[in-house]
Design an enzyme around this catalytic site. Structure first.
Site, short mmCIF file in Angstrom:
data_model
loop_
_atom_site.label_atom_id
_atom_site.label_comp_id
_atom_site.label_asym_id
_atom_site.label_seq_id
_atom_site.Cartn_x
_atom_site.Cartn_y
_atom_site.Cartn_z
N LYS A 267 -65.46 50.45 16.62
CA LYS A 267 -66.88 50.21 16.34
C LYS A 267 -67.63 50.27 17.67
O LYS A 267 -67.36 49.51 18.59
CB LYS A 267 -67.06 48.82 15.71
CG LYS A 267 -68.53 48.32 15.72
CD LYS A 267 -68.69 46.94 15.08
CE LYS A 267 -70.11 46.41 15.28
NZ LYS A 267 -70.33 45.06 14.69
N ASP A 272 -76.77 45.77 19.00
CA ASP A 272 -76.95 45.31 17.63
C ASP A 272 -78.07 44.28 17.56
O ASP A 272 -77.85 43.10 17.79
CB ASP A 272 -75.63 44.70 17.11
CG ASP A 272 -75.74 44.21 15.67
OD1 ASP A 272 -76.74 44.55 15.01
OD2 ASP A 272 -74.81 43.50 15.22
N LYS A 279 -81.71 39.69 14.23
CA LYS A 279 -81.02 38.49 14.71
C LYS A 279 -82.02 37.57 15.40
O LYS A 279 -83.04 38.03 15.91
CB LYS A 279 -79.95 38.89 15.73
CG LYS A 279 -78.74 39.58 15.14
CD LYS A 279 -77.73 39.91 16.24
CE LYS A 279 -76.51 40.61 15.68
NZ LYS A 279 -75.71 39.78 14.77
N ASP A 290 -71.47 44.87 21.60
CA ASP A 290 -71.03 45.12 20.23
C ASP A 290 -70.35 46.50 20.10
O ASP A 290 -70.01 46.93 18.99
CB ASP A 290 -72.23 45.01 19.27
CG ASP A 290 -71.82 44.62 17.86
OD1 ASP A 290 -70.70 44.09 17.70
OD2 ASP A 290 -72.60 44.88 16.93
N ASP A 349 -77.65 43.75 9.21
CA ASP A 349 -76.88 43.24 10.34
C ASP A 349 -75.37 43.32 10.09
O ASP A 349 -74.58 43.09 10.99
CB ASP A 349 -77.31 41.79 10.61
CG ASP A 349 -76.88 41.30 11.97
OD1 ASP A 349 -76.46 42.15 12.80
OD2 ASP A 349 -76.98 40.08 12.23
N GLU A 351 -73.60 45.90 9.99
CA GLU A 351 -73.65 47.34 10.25
C GLU A 351 -72.32 47.91 10.73
O GLU A 351 -72.05 49.09 10.52
CB GLU A 351 -74.75 47.64 11.29
CG GLU A 351 -74.34 47.49 12.77
CD GLU A 351 -73.95 46.09 13.16
OE1 GLU A 351 -74.32 45.14 12.44
OE2 GLU A 351 -73.26 45.91 14.19
N ARG A 353 -69.28 47.56 9.75
CA ARG A 353 -68.41 48.05 8.67
C ARG A 353 -68.93 49.39 8.12
O ARG A 353 -68.14 50.20 7.65
CB ARG A 353 -68.28 46.98 7.58
CG ARG A 353 -69.58 46.62 6.94
CD ARG A 353 -69.51 45.29 6.17
NE ARG A 353 -69.56 44.13 7.07
CZ ARG A 353 -69.45 42.88 6.66
NH1 ARG A 353 -69.26 42.61 5.40
NH2 ARG A 353 -69.51 41.88 7.54
N1 BES Z 1 -71.81 42.30 15.82
C1 BES Z 1 -71.94 41.28 14.84
C2 BES Z 1 -70.80 40.28 14.89
C3 BES Z 1 -70.69 39.45 16.14
C4 BES Z 1 -71.38 38.27 16.27
C5 BES Z 1 -69.87 39.85 17.17
C6 BES Z 1 -71.25 37.51 17.42
C7 BES Z 1 -69.73 39.09 18.31
C8 BES Z 1 -70.43 37.92 18.42
C9 BES Z 1 -71.98 41.90 13.44
O1 BES Z 1 -72.58 43.14 13.38
C10 BES Z 1 -72.77 40.99 12.59
O2 BES Z 1 -73.93 40.83 12.83
N2 BES Z 1 -72.13 40.40 11.58
C11 BES Z 1 -72.76 39.50 10.69
C12 BES Z 1 -72.29 39.83 9.29
C13 BES Z 1 -73.08 39.14 8.21
C14 BES Z 1 -74.50 39.63 8.21
C15 BES Z 1 -72.40 39.39 6.89
C16 BES Z 1 -72.34 38.10 11.09
O3 BES Z 1 -71.20 37.90 11.51
O4 BES Z 1 -73.18 37.20 11.01
ZN ZN Z 2 -72.52 44.28 15.05
MN MN Z 3 -74.66 43.06 13.12
#
Ligand code: BES
Ligand code: ZN
Ligand code: MN
Length: 501
Positions: A267, A272, A279, A290, A349, A351, A353
């Site tokens: 990824k 992000d 966010k 990210d 967010d 994204e 996946r």
């Molecule tokens: N890149 C983030 C996950 C992340 C968060 C990595 C903090 C490292 C530190 C990912 O894209 C994300 O935002 N995931 C969301 C998913 C949710 C919206 C289902 C999350 O983990 O809140």
């Molecule tokens: Zn992300």
């Molecule tokens: Mn995200």
């Protein structure tokens, strides 16, 4: 910093490092030095109540009768517990203890411990490797640093009776360090400098090592119908890219040489913001890393090519920037992935996946690997469950999960397996499409993995969620605060242990 291996003896100048063990006993080398110093070292140890605990230090400054700047006695912990990882930690600890003290030449009198794990020369090589890993700095943007704040060590010498073999073992390890440093650099770069195109450009430089690099742009990906990946990059001014890196280490070895044995998929969200599901601003700067999964894949390919691994491996990374603008993807949009499956984007967010879905399909269709491993900073929930100590492994094959566990313990890049019950997959049901892109807060890391699994056909597969591991908020013995390079050693080891000829 030049690292070399020398025969045991008393160095003329610089700093000499010797070790002591739990209970305060000096090593054989330290005892020999103590004799030359007329018992001054053991007296100093006594006065300082030296216990030999890992990292404990006693310094003797400009000892009489020598031209040495300093003799540093450092605790190495329990003598019989000094395995290769402990040797690395010791090397890193020694480096840090001295880095701020302005020496130019440091010699470590390394005692080979017969009962300990690893052969004598391996112990010496790993000691050096630890120091090398700890010496990494990302300082290209510091223009005002005083010279006395910069590391001063020019030469690091490790004393060992088997220097030739130590050198050979270290050369191999230092190729892996080259890969780790590439990953750390990529992860540390800010998103105004590292975006899909500039990231892809850096990957093309791996061709110097014999890696075949191929870069797809948005027009190519449209033709391939990568609607999931392209949707994520839709709100960004930066063009999305998909980079393929092939290392054919078995070339010229008959028919076997053609097949891809293993594929690594990363990824690479270079920033992000969350997109329209934006966010909160606090901590958003962290989302420059990210792209950690893609960074690890690039570093791993560099390590494999650098040490000329006897394997055919491919690395595929999806590079996008997730931004909100007038063209950005909206919550509720439905996209069609390269696999043909449709996805309702509930949260922009989630994204990573979406990017991986198409990268996984592309990898399987083009390379038909026997094994496929993807890495991603996929879910914040990963930090809640395993913190910053282990990455989560989600696999469709128990043997592969076990192999990753073994390699994690070998290298200190630890993992922990998660369940993949069908029940978690239920959470992804959509009213209007084949699936939605979030499964809610509960078990968020697992439903994310189940989402990815929908894009895996009959390949042995593991997903490693490195959200808690790509970046370290604190200094560690062999990892300075910042980008860690996590995963390069783990997967290099997996290749060496289970896949190489
Ligand atoms: N890149 C983030 C996950 C992340 C968060 C990595 C903090 C490292 C530190 C990912 O894209 C994300 O935002 N995931 C969301 C998913 C949710 C919206 C289902 C999350 O983990 O809140
Ligand atoms: Zn992300
Ligand atoms: Mn995200």
């Amino acid at each position: 910093m030049k690292i070399s291996f020398t025969k045991p003896g008393l160095p003329e100048t610089g700093v000499l490092v010797v070790t002591g063990f739990d209970g305060g006993e000096l090593s054989e080398a330290a005892k020999a030095i103590d004799k030359v110093l007329h018992g001054n070292l053991s007296r100093a140890a006594k006065v300082a109540k030296f216990k030999g605990k890992l990292g404990e230090m006693v310094s003797l400054l400009s000892p009489a009768g020598t031209k040495l700047e300093r003799v540093l006695l450092i605790g190495a912990g329990k003598e019989k517990k000094i395995d290769l990882l402990a040797a690395e930690k010791l090397g890193g600890t020694i480096y840090m203890a001295l880095a701020g003290k302005q020496p130019r030449t440091v010699t470590i009198a390394h005692d080979a411990i017969e009962e300990a794990q690893g052969r004598v020369w391996e112990q010496a090589a790993h000691l050096a490797f630890g120091a090398l890993l700890r010496s990494f700095r990302f300082d290209k943007y510091r223009t005002k640093e005083e010279s006395d704040q910069k590391p001063s060590i020019r030469a690091l010498k490790i004393m060992t009776p088997s220097g030739g073999r130590a050198r050979k073992a270290f050369d191999e390890l230092s190729r892996v360090a080259d890969g780790i440093f590439l990953t750390r650099n990529l992860v540390s770069e800010p998103a105004n400098v590292l975006y899909p195109e500039s990231f892809a450009q850096i990957c093309t430089e791996l061709s110097e090592l014999g890696v075949e690099v191929d870069v797809l742009g948005e027009a190519d990906m449209k033709k391939l119908k990568m609607g999931a990946l392209l949707g994520v990059g839709q709100g960004s001014e930066r063009e999305s890219k998909l980079v393929t890196m092939r290392w054919n280490g078995l070339q010229g070895r008959g028919r076997k040489a053609q097949a891809t044995q293993i594929a690594f998929v990363g990824k690479g969200v270079t920033f992000d913001s969350g997109g329209i599901s934006i966010k909160p601003s606090g901590g958003m700067e962290d989302m420059k890393w990210d792209m950690g999964g893609a960074g690890t894949v690039a570093g791993l390919m560099k390590a494999l090519a650098g040490r000329k691994a006897e394997i055919n491996a491919v690395g595929v990374i999806g590079l996008v920037e997730n931004m909100p603008d007038g063209k950005a993807q909206r919550p509720g949009d439905v996209v069609t992935s390269m696999s043909g499956q449709t996805i309702e984007v509930i949260n922009t967010d989630a994204e990573g996946r979406l990017v991986l879905a198409d990268a996984l399909t592309y990898t399987q269709q083009n390379f038909e690997p026997k094994t496929m491993i993807n890495l991603a900073t996929l879910t914040g929930a990963m930090l809640v469950s395993l913190g910053q100590e282990r990455a989560g492994v989600f696999a469709n094959d128990e043997e592969l999960a076990d192999q990753l566990k073994v390699c994690g313990d070998d290298t200190g890049e630890k993992v922990w397996p998660f369940p993949m019950d069908a029940a978690y997959d239920e959470l992804l049901k959509s009213q209007i499409a084949d699936m939605k892109n979030t499964g809610g807060r509960y078990g968020g890391s697992i439903s994310a993995a189940k989402f990815l699994q929908r894009f895996v056909t009959d390949t042995k597969w593991a997903h490693i969620d490195i959200a808690g591991m790509a970046w370290s908020n604190k200094d560690r013995p062999t990892i300075p605060k910042g980008g860690t390079g996590y995963g390069v050693r783990l997967l290099d080891r997996l290749v060496a242990k289970y896949y190489e000829a």
